[in-house]
Write a protein that holds these residues in place. Structure first.
Motif, PDB file in Angstrom:
ATOM      1  N   ALA A  34     -27.048 -34.846  45.973  1.00 31.21           N
ATOM      2  CA  ALA A  34     -26.012 -34.389  46.907  1.00 31.21           C
ATOM      3  C   ALA A  34     -25.601 -35.522  47.845  1.00 31.21           C
ATOM      4  CB  ALA A  34     -26.516 -33.197  47.707  1.00 31.21           C
ATOM      5  N   LYS A  35     -24.291 -35.731  47.997  1.00 25.69           N
ATOM      6  CA  LYS A  35     -23.750 -36.790  48.853  1.00 25.69           C
ATOM      7  C   LYS A  35     -23.347 -36.260  50.227  1.00 25.69           C
ATOM      8  CE  LYS A  35     -23.986 -39.771  45.466  1.00 25.69           C
ATOM      9  NZ  LYS A  35     -25.127 -40.710  45.425  1.00 25.69           N
TER      10      LYS A  35
ATOM     11  N   VAL B 147     -16.949 -26.786  61.903  1.00 30.01           N
ATOM     12  CA  VAL B 147     -17.182 -27.334  60.566  1.00 30.01           C
ATOM     13  C   VAL B 147     -18.043 -28.601  60.681  1.00 30.01           C
ATOM     14  CG1 VAL B 147     -16.144 -28.159  58.440  1.00 30.01           C
ATOM     15  CG2 VAL B 147     -14.947 -26.430  59.819  1.00 30.01           C
ATOM     16  N   PHE B 148     -19.230 -28.548  60.086  1.00 31.64           N
ATOM     17  CA  PHE B 148     -20.179 -29.657  60.080  1.00 31.64           C
ATOM     18  C   PHE B 148     -20.174 -30.302  58.691  1.00 31.64           C
ATOM     19  CE2 PHE B 148     -21.610 -26.800  63.331  1.00 31.64           C
ATOM     20  CZ  PHE B 148     -22.369 -27.518  64.250  1.00 31.64           C
ATOM     21  N   LYS B 149     -19.936 -31.608  58.639  1.00 28.78           N
ATOM     22  CA  LYS B 149     -20.029 -32.348  57.376  1.00 28.78           C
ATOM     23  C   LYS B 149     -21.031 -33.477  57.559  1.00 28.78           C
ATOM     24  CE  LYS B 149     -15.261 -31.491  55.837  1.00 28.78           C
ATOM     25  NZ  LYS B 149     -15.495 -30.905  54.510  1.00 28.78           N
ATOM     26  N   GLY B 150     -22.042 -33.536  56.689  1.00 29.41           N
ATOM     27  CA  GLY B 150     -23.044 -34.573  56.834  1.00 29.41           C
ATOM     28  C   GLY B 150     -23.862 -34.774  55.586  1.00 29.41           C
ATOM     29  N   ASP B 151     -24.735 -35.788  55.634  1.00 33.06           N
ATOM     30  CA  ASP B 151     -25.553 -36.081  54.453  1.00 33.06           C
ATOM     31  C   ASP B 151     -26.752 -35.151  54.320  1.00 33.06           C
ATOM     32  OD1 ASP B 151     -27.126 -37.016  56.529  1.00 33.06           O
ATOM     33  OD2 ASP B 151     -27.307 -39.076  55.770  1.00 33.06           O
TER      34      ASP B 151
ATOM     35  N   LEU C 100     -23.283 -22.080  54.265  1.00 31.74           N
ATOM     36  CA  LEU C 100     -23.224 -23.316  53.492  1.00 31.74           C
ATOM     37  C   LEU C 100     -21.941 -23.237  52.686  1.00 31.74           C
ATOM     38  CD1 LEU C 100     -24.192 -25.926  52.205  1.00 31.74           C
ATOM     39  CD2 LEU C 100     -25.695 -24.594  50.727  1.00 31.74           C
ATOM     40  N   GLU C 101     -20.986 -24.086  53.030  1.00 32.62           N
ATOM     41  CA  GLU C 101     -19.645 -23.954  52.480  1.00 32.62           C
ATOM     42  C   GLU C 101     -19.459 -24.728  51.168  1.00 32.62           C
ATOM     43  OE1 GLU C 101     -15.791 -22.199  53.211  1.00 32.62           O
ATOM     44  OE2 GLU C 101     -17.708 -21.958  54.226  1.00 32.62           O
ATOM     45  N   GLU C 102     -19.964 -25.971  51.123  1.00 28.97           N
ATOM     46  CA  GLU C 102     -19.689 -26.821  49.969  1.00 28.97           C
ATOM     47  C   GLU C 102     -20.726 -27.932  49.892  1.00 28.97           C
ATOM     48  OE1 GLU C 102     -15.875 -29.338  48.118  1.00 28.97           O
ATOM     49  OE2 GLU C 102     -16.013 -28.969  50.269  1.00 28.97           O
ATOM     50  N   VAL C 103     -21.033 -28.347  48.654  1.00 27.71           N
ATOM     51  CA  VAL C 103     -21.896 -29.503  48.421  1.00 27.71           C
ATOM     52  C   VAL C 103     -21.136 -30.464  47.518  1.00 27.71           C
ATOM     53  CG1 VAL C 103     -24.147 -30.329  47.631  1.00 27.71           C
ATOM     54  CG2 VAL C 103     -23.927 -28.003  48.549  1.00 27.71           C
ATOM     55  N   LYS C 104     -21.048 -31.721  47.941  1.00 30.71           N
ATOM     56  CA  LYS C 104     -20.324 -32.727  47.149  1.00 30.71           C
ATOM     57  C   LYS C 104     -21.320 -33.691  46.513  1.00 30.71           C
ATOM     58  CE  LYS C 104     -15.856 -32.761  49.499  1.00 30.71           C
ATOM     59  NZ  LYS C 104     -14.873 -33.572  50.264  1.00 30.71           N
ATOM     60  N   TYR C 105     -20.964 -34.144  45.288  1.00 31.41           N
ATOM     61  CA  TYR C 105     -21.822 -35.046  44.524  1.00 31.41           C
ATOM     62  C   TYR C 105     -21.080 -36.321  44.165  1.00 31.41           C
ATOM     63  CZ  TYR C 105     -24.986 -31.129  44.259  1.00 31.41           C
ATOM     64  OH  TYR C 105     -25.832 -30.107  44.592  1.00 31.41           O
TER      65      TYR C 105
END
Length: 245
Positions: free
Chosen positions: A106-107, A186-190, A240-245
């Motif tokens: 996961a990125k 909205v929280f975006k992080g590693d 948990l909205e989304e996981v990016k790879y």
């Protein structure tokens, strides 16, 4: 044929004790693993991108598992949804490379926390947002949000005790969207430490209700002391909205 199966699922976490399987069968992982056992006849561990806590929801949780099967992707998805309860759904199934790992690969993860800011709570929003009846200082909140962005040691904004674990994380962005009484953070992080988002939200709300100053954020980062941060908001407003790879 050995297959590394990736699934994307959503769930209402209200009646579950989080993601991670326990002795009782009231976890998301437990429900999924029981269905894979029924489907294949073999006990199979399912790896999630992260462990959502008790009462936390997901719209885009990602998990993977390895099975020996001739089933097609759509057949696996249909099988899951035939046996899952109505508050859990598998939205996507895809065969991945042998070495794909839903957690390690996961990125970036996106979490959302919802607030309903009105004197009277919404009958329809109450299960999935935190009711905040007090007036909020929106400008003070906007000043606070960028202070959480970037790479920091988030130990003071977590429920972890001091340990040898690495507690440095990166929040790529923390934004707020307001639509009348509905406020979306909205929280975006590693990645995020245990309860970090809920403690940051408690800190933000204390700033918004003028119970603490914006400058207190830097003090928490400096001292790494949990007691100097805000309270831990309840889980029902967190997704948990989304996981990016």
């Amino acid at each position: 044929m050995k297959r590394n199966v990736k699934i994307v699922l959503e769930y209402d976490g209200g009646r579950y004790k989080g993601w991670q399987r326990l002795d009782s069968n009231d976890t998301i992982q437990g429900k999924l693993e029981d269905i894979v056992l029924k489907m294949t006849g073999n006990k199979t561990g399912i790896i999630g991108s992260g462990r959502t806590d008790s009462g936390v929801h997901a719209r885009g949780q990602v998990a993977n598992f390895i099975i020996d099967t001739d089933m097609k992707e759509n057949e696996i998805k249909d099988y899951f949804n035939a046996y899952l309860p109505q508050d859990i759904a598998v939205k996507e199934v895809a065969f991945e490379k042998e070495n794909f790992h839903s957690r390690h690969d996961a990125k970036e993860k996106t979490y959302v926390y919802y607030i309903y800011n009105n004197q009277v709570n919404s009958v329809f929003d109450r299960k999935f947002s935190l009711h905040v009846p007090e007036a909020l200082d929106i400008e003070a909140i906007r000043k606070a949000l960028p202070l959480f962005e970037g790479t920091h040691d988030f130990l003071g904004f977590s429920s972890l005790r001091k340990s040898k674990k690495i507690t440095v994380r990166t929040i790529n962005s923390l934004t707020m969207e307001k639509d009348g009484p509905r406020i979306k953070f909205v929280f975006k992080g590693d990645g995020f430490l245990y309860n970090t988002i809920r403690i940051i939200m408690g800190t933000i709300l204390e700033i918004g209700t003028k119970k603490r100053k914006v400058s207190s954020i830097e003090e928490v980062f400096k001292t790494k002391t949990r007691e100097k941060a805000g309270y831990t908001v309840p889980p029902h407003g967190l997704f948990l909205e989304e996981v990016k790879y």
